[in-house]
Design a protein around this motif. Structure first.
Motif, PDB file in Angstrom:
ATOM      1  N   SER A   1      -2.069-104.552  78.279  1.00 49.72           N
ATOM      2  CA  SER A   1      -2.092-105.683  79.146  1.00 49.72           C
ATOM      3  C   SER A   1      -1.338-105.546  80.501  1.00 49.72           C
TER       4      SER A   1
ATOM      5  N   ALA B   1     -15.700-108.543  72.378  1.00 48.04           N
ATOM      6  CA  ALA B   1     -14.545-108.820  73.662  1.00 48.04           C
ATOM      7  C   ALA B   1     -14.969-108.775  74.977  1.00 48.04           C
TER       8      ALA B   1
ATOM      9  N   TYR C   1     -14.760-112.154  77.607  1.00 47.93           N
ATOM     10  CA  TYR C   1     -14.383-111.721  79.415  1.00 47.93           C
ATOM     11  C   TYR C   1     -14.891-112.463  79.725  1.00 47.93           C
TER      12      TYR C   1
ATOM     13  N   ILE D   1     -15.202-115.404  80.515  1.00 49.33           N
ATOM     14  CA  ILE D   1     -14.381-116.297  80.716  1.00 49.33           C
ATOM     15  C   ILE D   1     -14.168-116.572  82.097  1.00 49.33           C
TER      16      ILE D   1
ATOM     17  N   SER E   1      -7.126-113.323  82.715  1.00 48.95           N
ATOM     18  CA  SER E   1      -6.121-111.944  82.355  1.00 48.95           C
ATOM     19  C   SER E   1      -5.673-112.652  81.224  1.00 48.95           C
TER      20      SER E   1
ATOM     21  N   PRO F   1      -5.445-113.438  78.325  1.00 47.57           N
ATOM     22  CA  PRO F   1      -5.827-113.316  76.763  1.00 47.57           C
ATOM     23  C   PRO F   1      -4.743-111.931  76.567  1.00 47.57           C
ATOM     24  N   PHE F   2      -4.854-110.880  77.841  1.00 44.24           N
ATOM     25  CA  PHE F   2      -4.040-109.802  78.185  1.00 44.24           C
ATOM     26  C   PHE F   2      -2.572-110.222  77.938  1.00 44.24           C
TER      27      PHE F   2
ATOM     28  N   ILE G   1      -1.464-112.355  76.160  1.00 47.88           N
ATOM     29  CA  ILE G   1      -1.375-112.538  74.592  1.00 47.88           C
ATOM     30  C   ILE G   1      -1.915-111.548  74.344  1.00 47.88           C
ATOM     31  N   LYS G   2      -1.502-110.852  74.866  1.00 50.82           N
ATOM     32  CA  LYS G   2      -1.900-109.286  73.622  1.00 50.82           C
ATOM     33  C   LYS G   2      -0.901-109.234  73.574  1.00 50.82           C
TER      34      LYS G   2
ATOM     35  N   SER H   1       2.619-114.841  81.711  1.00 50.18           N
ATOM     36  CA  SER H   1       1.413-115.277  81.611  1.00 50.18           C
ATOM     37  C   SER H   1       1.913-117.304  81.014  1.00 50.18           C
TER      38      SER H   1
END
Length: 299
Positions: free
Chosen positions: A80, A224, A228, A231, A241, A243-244, A246-247, A278
């Motif tokens: 991430s 997925a 990406y 977006i 970036s 979502p990474f 949140i991961k 984030s």
């Protein structure tokens, strides 16, 4: 992918998931090209081939090897960090502006990663190394994809579909080479390279693991990856970036519930720092000017 790694060879599962993902996205890619009346030149196909090689052959094999040599939660969190590299690359190569808040979020992300890795007490050095190298490869893939989009006008679905399909075919060619006797002899003599000799292609596939392959190929790869880049098209690399970021909070929880992996104090502390980074990134993007003025297609 941790579960799949227990059933298939690391290179094999990488090939299978991306050949499935590429084939699923191919019709949408061709329809998109037809609607936009786009004709790709030889140089464009070269770029897509390089893109596929970077993400499938290099990035995702490294990712699968990382999963096989470290805990899934650790690999997911370290992977991430690819937005850190992406933000830097987007600034250097694509001239996207980095606000002060974004720079602070990058610093926080690096601190969070160091807390998780804990350099003073490395327990999974090989898996950690593979994870970080995979993150760098994915960042380069993001930059090349954006470049292809600007150059050709292809949308995210098309670029993803072509890149995954071409990359999986390139990987298949390399897998077939491992059956040549000179390579078998050379790799068999080196313990670290033995797993790259006689790599299975379809062996091990059964009706019982078809759902796993479909989940990896259609969900984890096609859907997925395509989302990406959709977006990126609607905003910019920095927003994609998020979502990474949140991961890191989600992956360890799933690893705990599904794989019974322990959640360490260092992991929790690092996740909290990453989540703080984030939040700064999200806030920074909200305080920017409208996406249209930042959209790289206008530059």
């Amino acid at each position: 992918m941790k579960i799949a790694g227990d059933t298939f060879d690391p290179v094999q599962i990488t090939f299978l998931r991306f050949i499935i993902g590429g084939l699923v996205l191919l019709p949408a890619a061709l329809i998109s090209m037809h609607k936009k009346n786009i004709i790709l030149r030889s140089k464009d196909w070269v770029l897509l081939s390089v893109n596929g090689f970077v993400v499938v052959v290099i990035g995702m094999i490294l990712f699968q090897l990382a999963v096989d040599h470290a805990k899934a939660s650790t690999v997911a969190v370290l992977f991430s960090c690819n937005p850190v590299f992406t933000l830097v690359f987007s600034f250097l190569l694509l001239k996207e502006k980095l606000s002060k808040l974004t720079l602070i979020s990058i610093i926080l992300s690096i601190i969070g990663l160091l807390v998780i890795v804990n350099p003073a007490n490395l327990t999974e050095p090989l898996g950690i190394t593979f994870s970080l190298l995979s993150a760098v490869a994915f960042s380069i893939y993001s930059m090349i994809s954006r470049w292809v989009s600007i150059r050709t006008g292809l949308d995210g679905l098309a670029i993803t579909g072509f890149s995954l399909l071409i990359g999986s075919l390139e990987l298949l060619a390399l897998m077939l080479l491992t059956y040549l006797q000179p390579i078998v002899n050379a790799f068999s003599g080196v313990p670290a390279l033995r797993e790259f000799s006689d790599i299975p292609i379809l062996a091990g596939i059964s009706w019982g693991n078809v759902p796993l392959l479909l989940l990896a190929g259609v969900g984890n790869s096609a859907a997925a990856f395509a989302l990406y880049f959709m977006i990126i098209e609607s905003s910019n690399v920095s927003m994609a970036s998020i979502p990474f970021f949140i991961k890191p909070g989600l992956a360890p929880l799933l690893a705990f519930l599904i794989l019974s992996e322990k959640i360490t104090v260092n992991l929790i502390a690092g996740i909290l720092i990453l989540l703080a980074g984030s939040l700064l990134t999200i806030y920074s993007n909200r305080t920017r000017v409208s996406p249209k003025k930042n959209n790289l297609l206008d530059t």
